[in-house]
Design an enzyme around this catalytic site. Structure first.
Site, PDB file in Angstrom:
ATOM      1  N   ASP A  35       0.766  -1.219  -0.017  1.00 52.98           N
ATOM      2  CA  ASP A  35      -0.086   0.032   0.097  1.00 52.98           C
ATOM      3  C   ASP A  35       0.990   1.045   0.188  1.00 52.98           C
ATOM      4  O   ASP A  35       0.408   2.408   0.321  1.00 52.98           O
ATOM      5  CB  ASP A  35      -1.059  -0.082   1.072  1.00 52.98           C
ATOM      6  N   HIS A 239      24.219   3.672 -18.115  1.00 52.86           N
ATOM      7  CA  HIS A 239      23.315   3.918 -17.233  1.00 52.86           C
ATOM      8  C   HIS A 239      23.372   3.073 -15.794  1.00 52.86           C
ATOM      9  O   HIS A 239      22.520   2.763 -15.244  1.00 52.86           O
ATOM     10  CB  HIS A 239      21.891   3.540 -17.840  1.00 52.86           C
ATOM     11  N   ASP A 256      26.569  11.936 -12.996  1.00 53.79           N
ATOM     12  CA  ASP A 256      25.467  12.347 -14.040  1.00 53.79           C
ATOM     13  C   ASP A 256      24.274  12.561 -13.182  1.00 53.79           C
ATOM     14  O   ASP A 256      23.635  11.664 -12.767  1.00 53.79           O
ATOM     15  CB  ASP A 256      25.362  11.414 -15.113  1.00 53.79           C
ATOM     16  N   ASP A 267      20.414  18.613 -15.871  1.00 58.98           N
ATOM     17  CA  ASP A 267      21.112  17.384 -16.266  1.00 58.98           C
ATOM     18  C   ASP A 267      22.585  17.758 -16.383  1.00 58.98           C
ATOM     19  O   ASP A 267      23.091  18.271 -17.472  1.00 58.98           O
ATOM     20  CB  ASP A 267      20.542  17.095 -17.592  1.00 58.98           C
ATOM     21  N   HIS A 346      27.399   7.067 -27.845  1.00 58.07           N
ATOM     22  CA  HIS A 346      25.938   7.666 -27.498  1.00 58.07           C
ATOM     23  C   HIS A 346      26.054   9.011 -28.314  1.00 58.07           C
ATOM     24  O   HIS A 346      27.000   9.440 -28.792  1.00 58.07           O
ATOM     25  CB  HIS A 346      25.662   7.947 -26.066  1.00 58.07           C
ATOM     26  N   HIS A 350      20.351  16.238 -26.069  1.00 58.09           N
ATOM     27  CA  HIS A 350      19.063  16.026 -26.108  1.00 58.09           C
ATOM     28  C   HIS A 350      18.404  17.218 -25.733  1.00 58.09           C
ATOM     29  O   HIS A 350      18.930  17.925 -25.173  1.00 58.09           O
ATOM     30  CB  HIS A 350      18.444  14.740 -25.420  1.00 58.09           C
ATOM     31  N   HIS A 357      14.954  13.901 -20.926  1.00 59.92           N
ATOM     32  CA  HIS A 357      14.875  13.719 -22.336  1.00 59.92           C
ATOM     33  C   HIS A 357      13.487  14.360 -22.948  1.00 59.92           C
ATOM     34  O   HIS A 357      12.637  13.670 -23.092  1.00 59.92           O
ATOM     35  CB  HIS A 357      14.961  12.289 -22.832  1.00 59.92           C
ATOM     36  N   GLU A 380      26.955  16.869 -24.307  1.00 57.31           N
ATOM     37  CA  GLU A 380      27.264  15.674 -23.239  1.00 57.31           C
ATOM     38  C   GLU A 380      28.514  14.614 -23.803  1.00 57.31           C
ATOM     39  O   GLU A 380      27.989  13.567 -23.749  1.00 57.31           O
ATOM     40  CB  GLU A 380      26.404  15.004 -22.514  1.00 57.31           C
ATOM     41  N   TYR A 384      34.645   6.271 -23.231  1.00 57.69           N
ATOM     42  CA  TYR A 384      34.656   5.207 -22.362  1.00 57.69           C
ATOM     43  C   TYR A 384      35.464   3.823 -22.619  1.00 57.69           C
ATOM     44  O   TYR A 384      35.221   3.604 -23.748  1.00 57.69           O
ATOM     45  CB  TYR A 384      32.994   4.614 -22.269  1.00 57.69           C
ATOM     46  N   ARG A 401      32.663  11.665 -19.039  1.00 62.41           N
ATOM     47  CA  ARG A 401      31.698  12.416 -19.644  1.00 62.41           C
ATOM     48  C   ARG A 401      31.654  13.882 -19.078  1.00 62.41           C
ATOM     49  O   ARG A 401      31.922  14.026 -17.841  1.00 62.41           O
ATOM     50  CB  ARG A 401      30.126  11.900 -19.698  1.00 62.41           C
ATOM     51  N   GLU A 403      28.953  17.176 -19.266  1.00 64.76           N
ATOM     52  CA  GLU A 403      27.557  17.727 -19.727  1.00 64.76           C
ATOM     53  C   GLU A 403      27.173  18.985 -19.114  1.00 64.76           C
ATOM     54  O   GLU A 403      27.222  19.092 -17.821  1.00 64.76           O
ATOM     55  CB  GLU A 403      26.712  16.293 -19.432  1.00 64.76           C
TER      56      GLU A 403
HETATM   57  N1  GLY Z   1      21.222  11.594 -17.533  1.00 58.47           N
HETATM   58  C1  GLY Z   1      20.514  11.399 -18.747  1.00 58.47           C
HETATM   59  C2  GLY Z   1      21.366  11.873 -19.782  1.00 58.47           C
HETATM   60  O1  GLY Z   1      22.382  12.546 -19.815  1.00 58.47           O
HETATM   61  O2  GLY Z   1      20.808  11.731 -20.901  1.00 58.47           O
HETATM   62 MN    MN Z   2      23.045  13.458 -18.032  1.00 62.22          MN
HETATM   63 MN    MN Z   3      21.803  14.210 -20.519  1.00 66.97          MN
END
Ligand code: GLY
Ligand code: MN
Ligand code: MN
Length: 434
Positions: A35, A239, A256, A267, A346, A350, A357, A380, A384, A401, A403
């Site tokens: 619950d 991720h 991140d 982000d 990647h 975005h 996103h 970003e 890697y 990374r 960003e």
């Molecule tokens: N944190 C998700 C991205 O960087 O797209």
């Molecule tokens: Mn991110």
């Molecule tokens: Mn991002």
């Protein structure tokens, strides 16, 4: 949320509906276990048009309706329920505080739709978002159609709201930009705290706690998405959210994470040495990623295709990898064949907004769209290097990374998240003084 800005936004939205009305529902409470429910977070489209923060609500927009264009449906006041579960705006609050022209109890939604629908040619909804609602709406409209033989009227077209609404959401208005600047600044403060507190031997979740404490303390209801706090090899899992490993002396830490403020996301990614000093190999890779990020940000300008900043990042990363000896060959060929993807798999960013996103098309027809003032996006790039016998060991498990969140303006890119350092010397200085 500024009420005047919201009213303007709704007027602009209704202008685009033409001979139609729009209906949308908010998110549902989601069970976590038995619950216990997850904390409620409104549906993003619903929030954009109403700022109404409660579950079990729907909004109907009927442009030009003399009796009122914006109708909210919500839970009624109920002292007993409010005693247990918290305050409700009720239909009175929906009008007085949220600017609805009329408000009704949510259980009267279909009864009132039956009165409103016959005057409409089109019905705009977020199809597929709330299947239970869709099915009730379709059956209400089918019932009306059954009655057309007796002279009744019914709408004849269903249109997905996403197209109109998501194009609007893609270009942020002044009010939204104000909120996003604040969300970005708060997230930056959290990242600075993370850099200041990190020491070898801490657990990833302990750094996460310090950072998210800053977010919450600054008024953020929750992170915009699960924070990635990835030490050493974990940074090569894109991720990674387990955040349960111990941080080793000599490793890098990639974080991140973003604060959500008033339903708007930030982000940010930063990567820094756990012990406060980059090793030679770490710094080499770091500087390649940083050069790519700075060059890509420069390409975030109105009228440039949305793909340009990714292409700039790929070129800078590839040339940089060749220069430091991580990749061998001719950069043009490495880009042409996609060989760079072994270390950069990647895309470079975005849209960012109420969703991390965020919504909005990247292509118009078959063409990539161009950037426009008022868009907000992330930049970003990363590299890697998972362990690989074909790669010199000195690079193994380096995952980096960087960003930032960037607003497109006519005067050039505005970096919203610039308060957290990314220059390696500045990071080292901050960590020494932390
Ligand atoms: N944190 C998700 C991205 O960087 O797209
Ligand atoms: Mn991110
Ligand atoms: Mn991002």
């Amino acid at each position: 949320m500024n009420r005047k800005a919201l009213a303007r936004r709704r007027a602009e939205f209704m202008n685009m509906l033409g001979q139609g009305m729009a209906v949308l529902t908010t998110a549902k409470h989601q069970p976590r276990n038995r619950d216990v429910m997850y904390p409620f977070r409104p549906d993003s489209d619903f929030h954009y048009l109403t700022a109404f923060p409660e579950p079990e609500a729907a909004a109907v927009f009927v442009p030009g309706r003399p009796g009122g264009e914006f109708i909210l449906f919500c839970r009624e006041r109920d002292p007993q329920k409010e005693l247990w579960d918290g305050r409700r705006a009720g239909v009175e609050g929906a009008v007085a505080r949220y600017g609805a022209d009329h408000a009704y109890p949510i259980d009267r939604l279909h009864e009132i739709l039956v009165e409103l629908l016959p005057d409409q040619q089109k019905v705009y909804t977020r199809m597929g978002q709330d299947p239970e609602f869709d099915s009730e709406l379709f059956s209400t409209v089918s019932n009306l159609r059954e009655k057309t033989r007796q002279g009744g009227r019914a709408p004849w077209e269903f249109v997905d709201l996403a197209h109109i609404l998501h194009e609007m959401r893609l270009i942020k208005d002044r009010d939204e930009i104000g909120i996003m600047r604040k969300a970005a600044k708060l997230a930056a403060r959290g990242h600075v705290r993370a850099m200041q507190c990190t020491r070898p031997g801490m657990y990833e979740y302990q750094v996460q706690a310090q950072m998210e404490c800053v977010f919450r303390h600054g008024g953020s209801f929750a992170p915009a998405y699960p924070s990635i706090v990835a030490g050493g090899a974990n940074a090569c899992i894109l991720h990674y959210i387990d955040n349960n490993c111990r941080l080793a002396d000599g490793d890098l830490l990639l974080i991140d994470a973003g604060a959500e403020l008033d339903c708007y996301a930030s982000d940010i990614t930063r990567t820094f040495p756990v012990n406060g000093r980059f090793s030679g190999a770490q710094r080499d890779v770091y500087e390649v990623v940083l050069a790519a990020q700075l060059a890509a940000i420069e390409a975030v300008r109105p009228e440039r295709p949305v793909t340009d900043y990714h292409d700039v990042a790929v070129r800078t990363l590839t040339e940089g990898m060749v220069a430091i000896g991580l990749l061998e060959g001719d950069p043009d060929e490495l880009i042409e064949t996609g060989a760079y993807r072994k270390f950069y798999m990647h895309s470079t960013g975005h849209w960012l907004g109420i969703d991390v996103h965020d919504v909005g098309d990247y292509k118009i027809g078959d063409e990539w769209r161009s950037l426009e003032s008022g868009m907000v996006l992330t930049v970003e790039p990363g590299l890697y290097v998972a362990p690989d016998p074909d790669v010199d060991e000195k690079w193994h498990n380096i995952g980096i990374r960087i960003e930032d969140d960037v607003l497109v303006t006519r005067d050039g890119p505005e970096v919203l998240t610039g308060d957290v350092p990314k220059d390696p010397d500045e990071i080292e200085a901050l960590m020494v003084n932390g």
